[in-house]
Design a protein around this motif. Structure first.
Motif, PDB file in Angstrom:
ATOM      1  N   PRO A   7     -66.285-103.858 -18.867  1.00 23.41           N
ATOM      2  CA  PRO A   7     -66.225-103.008 -17.683  1.00 23.41           C
ATOM      3  C   PRO A   7     -67.461-103.156 -16.793  1.00 23.41           C
ATOM      4  O   PRO A   7     -67.352-103.114 -15.565  1.00 23.41           O
ATOM      5  N   LEU A   8     -68.625-103.366 -17.402  1.00 25.45           N
ATOM      6  CA  LEU A   8     -69.849-103.478 -16.608  1.00 25.45           C
ATOM      7  C   LEU A   8     -69.800-104.725 -15.726  1.00 25.45           C
ATOM      8  O   LEU A   8     -70.106-104.674 -14.523  1.00 25.45           O
ATOM      9  N   PHE A  11     -67.471-104.187 -12.938  1.00 30.64           N
ATOM     10  CA  PHE A  11     -68.064-103.288 -11.949  1.00 30.64           C
ATOM     11  C   PHE A  11     -68.950-104.073 -10.980  1.00 30.64           C
ATOM     12  O   PHE A  11     -68.798-103.985  -9.768  1.00 30.64           O
ATOM     13  N   THR A  53     -60.962 -94.639  -6.392  1.00 27.58           N
ATOM     14  CA  THR A  53     -61.171 -94.348  -7.808  1.00 27.58           C
ATOM     15  C   THR A  53     -60.011 -93.513  -8.348  1.00 27.58           C
ATOM     16  O   THR A  53     -59.454 -93.805  -9.412  1.00 27.58           O
ATOM     17  N   GLN A 135     -60.656-100.394 -17.304  1.00 29.15           N
ATOM     18  CA  GLN A 135     -60.956-101.485 -16.370  1.00 29.15           C
ATOM     19  C   GLN A 135     -60.484-101.140 -14.964  1.00 29.15           C
ATOM     20  O   GLN A 135     -61.161-101.415 -13.981  1.00 29.15           O
ATOM     21  N   VAL A 138     -62.869 -98.604 -13.311  1.00 29.31           N
ATOM     22  CA  VAL A 138     -64.130 -99.259 -12.979  1.00 29.31           C
ATOM     23  C   VAL A 138     -63.934-100.193 -11.780  1.00 29.31           C
ATOM     24  O   VAL A 138     -64.740-100.224 -10.850  1.00 29.31           O
ATOM     25  N   TYR A 139     -62.815-100.918 -11.792  1.00 31.65           N
ATOM     26  CA  TYR A 139     -62.535-101.838 -10.694  1.00 31.65           C
ATOM     27  C   TYR A 139     -62.313-101.073  -9.385  1.00 31.65           C
ATOM     28  O   TYR A 139     -62.808-101.467  -8.328  1.00 31.65           O
ATOM     29  N   GLY A 142     -65.784 -99.721  -8.274  1.00 33.83           N
ATOM     30  CA  GLY A 142     -66.618-100.820  -7.806  1.00 33.83           C
ATOM     31  C   GLY A 142     -66.149-101.357  -6.466  1.00 33.83           C
ATOM     32  O   GLY A 142     -66.950-101.606  -5.567  1.00 33.83           O
TER      33      GLY A 142
END
Lengths: 197, 200
Positions: A7-8, A11, A53, A135, A138-139, A142
């Motif tokens: 996930p990081l 992001f 989000t 995911q 987070v996507y 981001g």
């Protein structure tokens, strides 16, 4: 078939290397028309991030718990756009209750978001790439932040261009597009760091 | 200043071209302009949806309550986009795959909603259909021009057929995102300069 991306990394990638606007061209209309002014850009960027989000999560849930079990995936375009419109409408009412000043500031931008292709685009990318719920969120977050960053940068640059001597035929949208092209090149320069496809 | 079919054609393809004047709807289609075949299919899809959703909005204009017209228009547009999506998946699965999410994004193409709001809402059905189709046409030729430049220089091909000699070194930047912005800006520059001359 969930892709194996932390996930990081996702992001970071969604903000820089796979910026939803500069790499995927989504949300251009409002990007070009609103970026004349820094504070409006800020408001719209915030609104896009919040809506992205929330809708990423809801659209993922709807897709996996309603559309796929009922075998209605071909209706996804209509369902996604209804979810987006509903979220924007509800958010508008909540913000109006809680913070009238924020409501005044966001006023015109909230309804505009329904037709911002970045929101629907992210939902469709999530579906095609088969992201997990985490995911997806987070996507979505981001991508929103990446869009916000891009519009703030462009608004700041356009302030300077206003006073520059530009050929008559290139004034306005023309020079803005060239500026966006240079920004896109700079953002693609990050692509050695992380890549999502 | 009656809206005659001839004038609508001239306006939508040149003097009031959706791309030159309003910079509308470039989002989803810039992404596919590095290949002529994809661009052709994509813009045909947009033209089909613009034409028929304008026709439908115009037919239903007295029945749709004013307050909910936006969402109704969106649903009408989604309906036609789903038809395009299903047709592509059935007959051109390869292209459907390479277009990816961008077929669905025809829904949020502002040109379509723009024509529904600005024209179909207050004009008779057949004229609205014509207006939608010509708007799509105006959109199509500009994007085809951009795709022509990008595919030729980026891959040395046209419609996936090699036209430049083997020795030609492809310009990789043409395949990537920034060139779409640059080429569109150049086309815009040329068109605006021509229009300024016509006006003077």
């Amino acid at each position: 078939m969930t892709p194996d991306i932390s996930p990081l990394a996702l992001f970071v990638a969604s903000i820089f290397t796979s910026n939803i606007l500069l790499a995927n061209f989504l949300g251009m209309c409002s990007f070009i028309s609103i970026s004349k002014d820094l504070s409006s850009s800020n408001g719209l960027g915030l609104a896009v991030t919040v809506v992205l989000t929330i809708t990423s999560a809801i659209n993922w849930l709807v897709l996996h718990y309603v559309l796929i079990p009922l075998d209605l995936v071909y209706l996804r375009f209509i369902v996604f756009i209804i979810v987006i419109a509903a979220v924007v409408q509800i958010l508008e009412m909540i913000i109006d209750r809680i913070s009238p000043s924020l409501y005044m500031a966001l006023g015109i931008f909230l309804p505009l978001i329904t037709v911002n292709c970045a929101i629907l685009g992210v939902a469709l990318f999530i579906e095609i790439r088969g992201y997990s719920l985490l995911q997806s969120v987070v996507y979505g977050l981001g991508s929103g932040l990446g869009w916000w960053l891009a519009i703030m940068l462009l608004a700041a640059i356009r302030k300077k261009i206003e006073r520059a001597p530009v050929p008559a035929g290139l004034k306005g949208p023309g020079i803005t597009l060239i500026t966006i092209g240079f920004m896109a090149m700079a953002f693609i320069g990050f692509s050695g760091m992380v890549a999502v496809q | 200043m009656a809206a005659t079919p001839r004038r609508i054609l001239a306006e939508n393809t040149w003097t009031n071209n959706p791309i030159f004047i309003q910079i509308l709807g470039i989002c989803s289609t810039l992404a596919v302009t590095n290949n002529l075949t994809n661009t052709l299919i994509m813009t045909l899809g947009v033209t089909f949806v613009t034409g028929f959703s304008s026709l439908t909005v115009s037919l239903l204009k007295t029945l749709i309550p004013h307050r909910v017209r936006m969402i109704t228009q969106t649903l009408i547009i989604s309906f036609y986009v789903i038809i395009v999506d299903i047709l592509l998946k059935a007959y051109l699965p390869e292209i459907h795959k390479s277009l990816g999410p961008y077929v669905g994004l025809i829904i949020t193409n502002c040109i379509i909603m723009g024509r529904a709001e600005a024209f179909a809402q207050s004009n008779p059905p057949l004229l609205s259909l014509w207006d939608g189709l010509t708007s799509g046409l105006g959109y199509m030729w500009v994007l085809m021009l951009i795709a022509l430049i990008r595919e030729l220089l980026g891959f040395g091909t046209l419609f996936n057929i090699r036209v430049l000699p083997e020795g030609f070194e492809p310009w990789t930047i043409m395949v990537m995102a920034p060139s779409a912005f640059f080429i569109l800006a150049m086309v815009l520059w040329a068109a605006k300069t021509l229009m300024n001359k016509e006006a003077a």
